[in-house]
Design an enzyme around this catalytic site. Structure first.
Site, PDB file in Angstrom:
ATOM      1  N   ASP A  18       0.826  -1.209   0.000  1.00  0.00           N
ATOM      2  CA  ASP A  18       0.000   0.000   0.000  1.00  0.00           C
ATOM      3  C   ASP A  18       0.863   1.265   0.000  1.00  0.00           C
ATOM      4  OD1 ASP A  18      -2.370   1.378  -0.038  1.00  0.00           O
ATOM      5  OD2 ASP A  18      -2.708   1.272   2.118  1.00  0.00           O
ATOM      6  N   GLY A  19       0.293   2.343  -0.549  1.00  0.00           N
ATOM      7  CA  GLY A  19       0.942   3.656  -0.461  1.00  0.00           C
ATOM      8  C   GLY A  19       1.550   4.175  -1.747  1.00  0.00           C
ATOM      9  N   ASN A  20       1.333   3.462  -2.853  1.00  0.00           N
ATOM     10  CA  ASN A  20       1.907   3.917  -4.132  1.00  0.00           C
ATOM     11  C   ASN A  20       1.389   5.299  -4.527  1.00  0.00           C
ATOM     12  OD1 ASN A  20       2.962   1.379  -4.238  1.00  0.00           O
ATOM     13  ND2 ASN A  20       1.677   0.637  -5.908  1.00  0.00           N
ATOM     14  N   GLY A  21       0.071   5.474  -4.402  1.00  0.00           N
ATOM     15  CA  GLY A  21      -0.558   6.720  -4.845  1.00  0.00           C
ATOM     16  C   GLY A  21      -0.059   7.905  -4.034  1.00  0.00           C
ATOM     17  N   ARG A  22      -0.069   7.757  -2.706  1.00  0.00           N
ATOM     18  CA  ARG A  22       0.385   8.858  -1.845  1.00  0.00           C
ATOM     19  C   ARG A  22       1.860   9.158  -2.075  1.00  0.00           C
ATOM     20  NH1 ARG A  22      -1.530   6.247   3.436  1.00  0.00           N
ATOM     21  NH2 ARG A  22      -1.910   4.558   1.964  1.00  0.00           N
ATOM     22  N   HIS A  35       2.668   3.544  -8.894  1.00  0.00           N
ATOM     23  CA  HIS A  35       2.480   2.120  -9.200  1.00  0.00           C
ATOM     24  C   HIS A  35       3.680   1.580  -9.984  1.00  0.00           C
ATOM     25  CE1 HIS A  35      -1.459   2.404  -7.534  1.00  0.00           C
ATOM     26  NE2 HIS A  35      -1.984   3.116  -8.506  1.00  0.00           N
ATOM     27  N   SER A  63      -7.377  -5.114  -5.443  1.00  0.00           N
ATOM     28  CA  SER A  63      -8.547  -5.706  -4.784  1.00  0.00           C
ATOM     29  C   SER A  63      -9.773  -5.565  -5.678  1.00  0.00           C
ATOM     30  CB  SER A  63      -8.808  -5.003  -3.449  1.00  0.00           C
ATOM     31  OG  SER A  63      -9.330  -3.707  -3.671  1.00  0.00           O
ATOM     32  N   THR A  64     -10.791  -6.342  -5.374  1.00  0.00           N
ATOM     33  CA  THR A  64     -12.045  -6.221  -6.129  1.00  0.00           C
ATOM     34  C   THR A  64     -12.559  -4.786  -6.041  1.00  0.00           C
ATOM     35  OG1 THR A  64     -12.497  -8.474  -5.429  1.00  0.00           O
ATOM     36  CG2 THR A  64     -14.307  -7.306  -6.447  1.00  0.00           C
ATOM     37  N   GLU A  65     -12.387  -4.197  -4.851  1.00  0.00           N
ATOM     38  CA  GLU A  65     -12.862  -2.823  -4.637  1.00  0.00           C
ATOM     39  C   GLU A  65     -12.060  -1.815  -5.469  1.00  0.00           C
ATOM     40  OE1 GLU A  65     -12.200  -5.020  -2.143  1.00  0.00           O
ATOM     41  OE2 GLU A  65     -14.292  -5.401  -1.608  1.00  0.00           O
ATOM     42  N   LEU A 129      10.730 -20.425  -4.795  1.00  0.00           N
ATOM     43  CA  LEU A 129       9.689 -19.601  -4.182  1.00  0.00           C
ATOM     44  C   LEU A 129       8.377 -19.694  -4.973  1.00  0.00           C
ATOM     45  CD1 LEU A 129       9.014 -17.074  -2.207  1.00  0.00           C
ATOM     46  CD2 LEU A 129       9.539 -15.694  -4.226  1.00  0.00           C
ATOM     47  N   SER A 194      -8.323  -4.720   4.758  1.00  0.00           N
ATOM     48  CA  SER A 194      -8.858  -4.416   3.420  1.00  0.00           C
ATOM     49  C   SER A 194      -9.228  -5.666   2.612  1.00  0.00           C
ATOM     50  CB  SER A 194      -7.881  -3.533   2.639  1.00  0.00           C
ATOM     51  OG  SER A 194      -7.665  -2.314   3.313  1.00  0.00           O
TER      52      SER A 194
END
Ligand code: IPE
Ligand code: IPE
Ligand code: MG
Length: 249
Positions: A18-22, A35, A63-65, A129, A194
């Site tokens: 999380d946090g790419n946009g900010r 991104h 996410s789906t959202e 992996l 989330s």
């Protein structure tokens, strides 16, 4: 890294990237730039996980959202996913990494689905992996799908209601081939799940960092694992019941 106890590594680490946009907006850039930079972190973290000897790494990519985001961000992300997969698969394959995708992939455009299917098939025999990418993923969607699968098995008579157990429910999830994550990391200072792996994270250790995903590197991963190794995982028992060389961690 030399402080890591290699006998107490989590087998499976899950990350909410999380946090790419900010990160991008904080420097006056477009969210998509964040991104793109986030892909570099993915590469670094995959390399680090391989080097450390992690067996399963799940990355929450979309996410789906997230389909509800502005159209240009969604389109940009889809292009980024397809291009990144095409570009990275040869190296992932060379490094013996097995790629898997979980989520409601039917919502993806056909060319994207095709790229995922090819990447999965190409790396299916690899034994290093396992890199699981959660794409168009929602845990509630996954649980509803599992309920439908089990209900139709009972209806057609191939299963009885009493055979619905934690094990058969687990086997009906998109993660049936993987052990539950022992460590879940979320970047960028948000303290929530989330809609990510709600069932599978039941006993995961949760680690939150303020670091935005585009800044996340090997050192941050090592720090999270060290934190994990300092915790006592009690699984409902008392501290006194756990021997000091408990194998469960
Ligand atoms: C995570 O970064 C990547 C995706 C959800 C696709 P965000 O895009 O959520 O970045 P923030 O949280 O808005 O900073
Ligand atoms: C969660 O991040 C999904 C991914 C990282 C792919 P979001 O940025 O979409 O989550 P919320 O909206 O802050 O809960
Ligand atoms: Mg976010």
């Amino acid at each position: 890294m030399e402080n890591l106890d290699l006998s107490k590594l989590p087998k499976h680490i899950a990350i909410i990237m999380d946090g790419n946009g900010r990160w991008a907006q904080e420097q006056g850039q477009d969210r998509l730039f964040g991104h793109y930079q986030g892909v570099i972190s993915v590469r670094k973290v995959v390399e680090a996980a391989t080097e450390i000897g992690i067996q399963y790494l799940t990355l929450y990519a979309f996410s789906t959202e997230n389909w509800e985001r502005p159209e240009e961000e969604v389109t940009g992300l889809m292009t980024l996913f397809v291009d990144t997969i095409a570009k990275e698969v040869p190296d992932l394959h060379k490094n013996n990494i097995k790629l898997r995708f979980i989520g409601n992939l039917n919502l993806l455009p056909p060319h994207a689905r095709e790229a995922l299917d090819n990447a999965t098939a190409q790396t299916a025999q690899n034994t290093g992996l396992t890199l699981i990418v959660a794409l168009s993923y929602s845990s509630r969607w996954e649980l509803v799908e599992a309920a439908k699968k089990l209900a139709s098995k009972v209806k057609e008579g191939s299963m009885t209601t009493s055979q619905i157990t934690e094990a058969t429910l687990s086997e009906s999830l998109t993660t049936s081939d993987f052990p539950d994550p022992e460590l879940m990391i979320r970047t960028s200072g948000e303290f929530r799940i989330s809609n990510f792996l709600l069932y599978q994270l039941a006993y995961a250790e949760l680690y939150f960092t303020e670091t935005r995903w585009p800044d996340f590197r090997k050192d941050d991963l090592v720090k999270a694992i060290l934190d994990f190794q300092s915790r006592e995982r009690r699984f409902g028992k008392t501290s006194g019941q756990l021997s000091s060389n408990d194998e469960k961690i």
